[in-house]
Scaffold this motif. Structure first.
Motif, PDB file in Angstrom:
ATOM      1  N   ARG A   1       0.830  -1.201   0.000  1.00 53.64           N
ATOM      2  CA  ARG A   1       0.000   0.000   0.000  1.00 53.64           C
ATOM      3  C   ARG A   1       0.868   1.256   0.000  1.00 53.64           C
ATOM      4  N   PHE A   2       0.418   2.257  -0.770  1.00 49.16           N
ATOM      5  CA  PHE A   2       1.144   3.514  -0.890  1.00 49.16           C
ATOM      6  C   PHE A   2       0.190   4.657  -0.570  1.00 49.16           C
ATOM      7  N   ASP A   3       0.578   5.514   0.406  1.00 45.23           N
ATOM      8  CA  ASP A   3      -0.312   6.603   0.808  1.00 45.23           C
ATOM      9  C   ASP A   3       0.473   7.884   1.056  1.00 45.23           C
ATOM     10  N   LEU A   4      -0.206   8.909   1.563  1.00 46.24           N
ATOM     11  CA  LEU A   4       0.453  10.183   1.826  1.00 46.24           C
ATOM     12  C   LEU A   4       1.567  10.052   2.855  1.00 46.24           C
ATOM     13  N   ALA A   5       1.349   9.226   3.862  1.00 47.34           N
ATOM     14  CA  ALA A   5       2.323   9.100   4.941  1.00 47.34           C
ATOM     15  C   ALA A   5       3.675   8.602   4.448  1.00 47.34           C
ATOM     16  N   ASP A   6       3.669   7.721   3.444  1.00 50.64           N
ATOM     17  CA  ASP A   6       4.947   7.193   2.945  1.00 50.64           C
ATOM     18  C   ASP A   6       5.348   7.789   1.598  1.00 50.64           C
ATOM     19  N   GLY A   7       4.625   8.823   1.144  1.00 48.45           N
ATOM     20  CA  GLY A   7       4.968   9.482  -0.105  1.00 48.45           C
ATOM     21  C   GLY A   7       4.473   8.774  -1.344  1.00 48.45           C
ATOM     22  N   GLY A   8       3.621   7.779  -1.168  1.00 42.60           N
ATOM     23  CA  GLY A   8       3.107   7.047  -2.320  1.00 42.60           C
ATOM     24  C   GLY A   8       2.141   7.848  -3.162  1.00 42.60           C
TER      25      GLY A   8
ATOM     26  N   LEU B   1      -2.910  20.278   5.546  1.00 42.10           N
ATOM     27  CA  LEU B   1      -3.916  19.220   5.346  1.00 42.10           C
ATOM     28  C   LEU B   1      -3.243  17.873   5.114  1.00 42.10           C
ATOM     29  N   LYS B   2      -2.190  17.891   4.334  1.00 49.00           N
ATOM     30  CA  LYS B   2      -1.435  16.667   4.048  1.00 49.00           C
ATOM     31  C   LYS B   2      -0.932  16.027   5.340  1.00 49.00           C
ATOM     32  N   GLN B   3      -0.385  16.839   6.236  1.00 47.01           N
ATOM     33  CA  GLN B   3       0.121  16.320   7.499  1.00 47.01           C
ATOM     34  C   GLN B   3      -1.004  15.786   8.370  1.00 47.01           C
ATOM     35  N   GLN B   4      -2.130  16.483   8.377  1.00 38.98           N
ATOM     36  CA  GLN B   4      -3.272  16.033   9.178  1.00 38.98           C
ATOM     37  C   GLN B   4      -3.792  14.686   8.687  1.00 38.98           C
ATOM     38  N   ILE B   5      -3.792  14.484   7.372  1.00 40.39           N
ATOM     39  CA  ILE B   5      -4.212  13.185   6.821  1.00 40.39           C
ATOM     40  C   ILE B   5      -3.210  12.106   7.212  1.00 40.39           C
ATOM     41  N   ALA B   6      -1.920  12.413   7.046  1.00 42.86           N
ATOM     42  CA  ALA B   6      -0.875  11.442   7.369  1.00 42.86           C
ATOM     43  C   ALA B   6      -0.905  11.061   8.845  1.00 42.86           C
ATOM     44  N   ASP B   7      -1.251  12.022   9.697  1.00 41.22           N
ATOM     45  CA  ASP B   7      -1.298  11.771  11.140  1.00 41.22           C
ATOM     46  C   ASP B   7      -2.610  11.128  11.588  1.00 41.22           C
TER      47      ASP B   7
ATOM     48  N   GLU C   1      -5.518  12.646  11.590  1.00 40.92           N
ATOM     49  CA  GLU C   1      -6.448  13.628  12.141  1.00 40.92           C
ATOM     50  C   GLU C   1      -7.618  13.883  11.194  1.00 40.92           C
ATOM     51  N   ILE C   2      -7.379  13.705   9.912  1.00 43.62           N
ATOM     52  CA  ILE C   2      -8.443  13.781   8.904  1.00 43.62           C
ATOM     53  C   ILE C   2      -8.585  12.398   8.291  1.00 43.62           C
ATOM     54  N   GLU C   3      -9.781  11.849   8.352  1.00 47.15           N
ATOM     55  CA  GLU C   3     -10.053  10.550   7.728  1.00 47.15           C
ATOM     56  C   GLU C   3     -10.774  10.795   6.413  1.00 47.15           C
ATOM     57  N   VAL C   4     -10.129  10.391   5.328  1.00 41.30           N
ATOM     58  CA  VAL C   4     -10.669  10.660   3.997  1.00 41.30           C
ATOM     59  C   VAL C   4     -11.573   9.506   3.557  1.00 41.30           C
ATOM     60  N   PRO C   5     -12.793   9.807   3.112  1.00 41.88           N
ATOM     61  CA  PRO C   5     -13.701   8.723   2.684  1.00 41.88           C
ATOM     62  C   PRO C   5     -13.252   8.097   1.367  1.00 41.88           C
ATOM     63  N   THR C   6     -13.624   6.864   1.165  1.00 37.92           N
ATOM     64  CA  THR C   6     -13.327   6.160  -0.096  1.00 37.92           C
ATOM     65  C   THR C   6     -14.559   5.993  -0.958  1.00 37.92           C
ATOM     66  N   LYS C   7     -15.701   6.395  -0.431  1.00 41.33           N
ATOM     67  CA  LYS C   7     -16.951   6.334  -1.195  1.00 41.33           C
ATOM     68  C   LYS C   7     -17.669   7.684  -1.069  1.00 41.33           C
ATOM     69  N   PRO C   8     -18.297   8.152  -2.174  1.00 41.24           N
ATOM     70  CA  PRO C   8     -19.013   9.441  -2.116  1.00 41.24           C
ATOM     71  C   PRO C   8     -20.129   9.418  -1.076  1.00 41.24           C
TER      72      PRO C   8
END
Length: 352
Positions: free
Chosen positions: A309-316, A337-343, A345-352
């Motif tokens: 898996r590749f995400d914001l936290a690991d630069g993917g 915002l990027k840091q908050q997602i990586a930490d 603090e913000i949970e991003v949805p995967t479905k609309p």
């Protein structure tokens, strides 16, 4: 009567649409390059099969191609090959393509795109010494098949935030290529990011085609007309998840003197001089990095396995900063915002 595999492979090779190099035929034995513990990287044979739209989409497939170039240049792999899809192809065509590479002794075979999931499930178990990898789909339970998947919704969240910051009308748009679960992740993240910045923002959402029609990933004219419809409704910043059709979205944006957010690759870098000022940023997806890292792991004799898996936290995934004039005034906000997602603090949805 159904054709035998040998007959089908011969037909595929004779058709010539794969573009397999003559030197790739030296082996003739399925999976004979699989003993990578004793292989030098330069001896590896690496094949990559593109998704709909093929190389030249300035987005997803081109990112995979950059990874293949890096494999060739930095690992010193002497034999690499990238294979284009055929028009209107079926799963059977993909099976033939993957099987042909395995039969010709490729050590590593990439399938770029979720459409390779079922073909990979069929082919990989037949060639246990070949290292297969699929991008954008999780397929588990096959030892020699690795899934390379991305948090597309996280990069899309930043794209939506950027669009909201840049919109003068609080009215933006998303153009999806084909309405699949993967592209719905793009939509979900984009809308969430925009609403995080401007809660009452209006978001136009359109899909160019519906499954099984995949033309929404490869027809710039349809991308252009779909984008024009959103611009005519008042949207002034558009983001797409439409592959090669996204080039048409950018054309419509330029014609309307609006703003554009690219996807998967840095679309500012491959835009024309006329188009560049309109490209605010792009949601980046490290397909190139994933391709290179997987090939490197095989070359080192310790192939990545399972789901990677590749995400914001690991630069993917990330966002592009190439257009300094457009990004300078919002970069600090996007980084926060990027840091908050990586930490978390913000949970991003995967479905609309």
């Amino acid at each position: 009567m159904e054709r035998t595999l040998t007959t089908r492979l011969a037909a595929v090779a004779a058709a010539g649409f794969l573009g397999v190099s003559a030197t790739a035929c030296d082996s003739g034995e399925g999976g004979d390059g699989g003993n990578n513990d004793q292989s030098e990287a330069s001896d590896l044979k690496v094949g990559l099969a593109y998704d709909v739209g093929g190389r030249g989409d300035k987005s997803f497939n081109d990112s995979a191609y950059r990874g293949l170039q890096k494999v060739e240049e930095e690992l010193g792999v002497e034999e690499v090959n990238d294979l284009e899809p055929s028009e209107g192809e079926s799963d059977s065509d993909k099976v033939d393509r993957l099987s042909l590479m395995a039969e010709q002794g490729y050590d590593i075979v990439f399938g770029i795109g979720f459409a390779y999931a079922e073909p990979m499930k069929e082919v990989a178990p037949e060639y246990p010494d070949v290292n297969f990898a699929i991008v954008d789909e999780e397929v588990e339970g096959i030892d020699n098949l690795t899934s390379l998947v991305f948090a597309d919704e996280e990069a899309a969240f930043l794209a939506g935030a950027a669009a909201a910051y840049k919109s003068e009308e609080d009215h933006i748009g998303f153009v999806g290529g084909v309405e699949t679960p993967l592209i719905k992740k793009f939509e979900a993240g984009y809308t969430a990011g925009a609403e995080h910045v401007t809660p009452d923002i209006e978001v136009e959402t359109s899909y160019i085609s519906q499954p099984p029609d995949m033309s929404g990933f490869q027809d710039p004219a349809l991308g252009r007309s779909t984008a024009k419809g959103q611009l005519d409704k008042g949207a002034d910043v558009l983001y797409h998840g439409a592959g090669a059709a996204g080039t048409g979205v950018l054309e419509a944006v330029v014609n309307a003197d609006a703003k554009f957010v690219g996807t998967d690759s840095d679309q500012y870098e491959n835009a024309s001089e006329e188009q560049k000022p309109h490209v605010v940023t792009s949601a980046l997806k490290g397909v190139d990095t994933a391709v290179f890292e997987f090939a490197s792991s095989v070359a080192e004799g310790a192939a990545q396995s399972g789901v990677q898996r590749f995400d914001l936290a690991d630069g993917g995934v990330d966002y592009a900063t190439s257009n300094t004039e457009e990004i300078a005034d919002i970069e600090d906000d996007l980084d926060e915002l990027k840091q908050q997602i990586a930490d978390g603090e913000i949970e991003v949805p995967t479905k609309p």
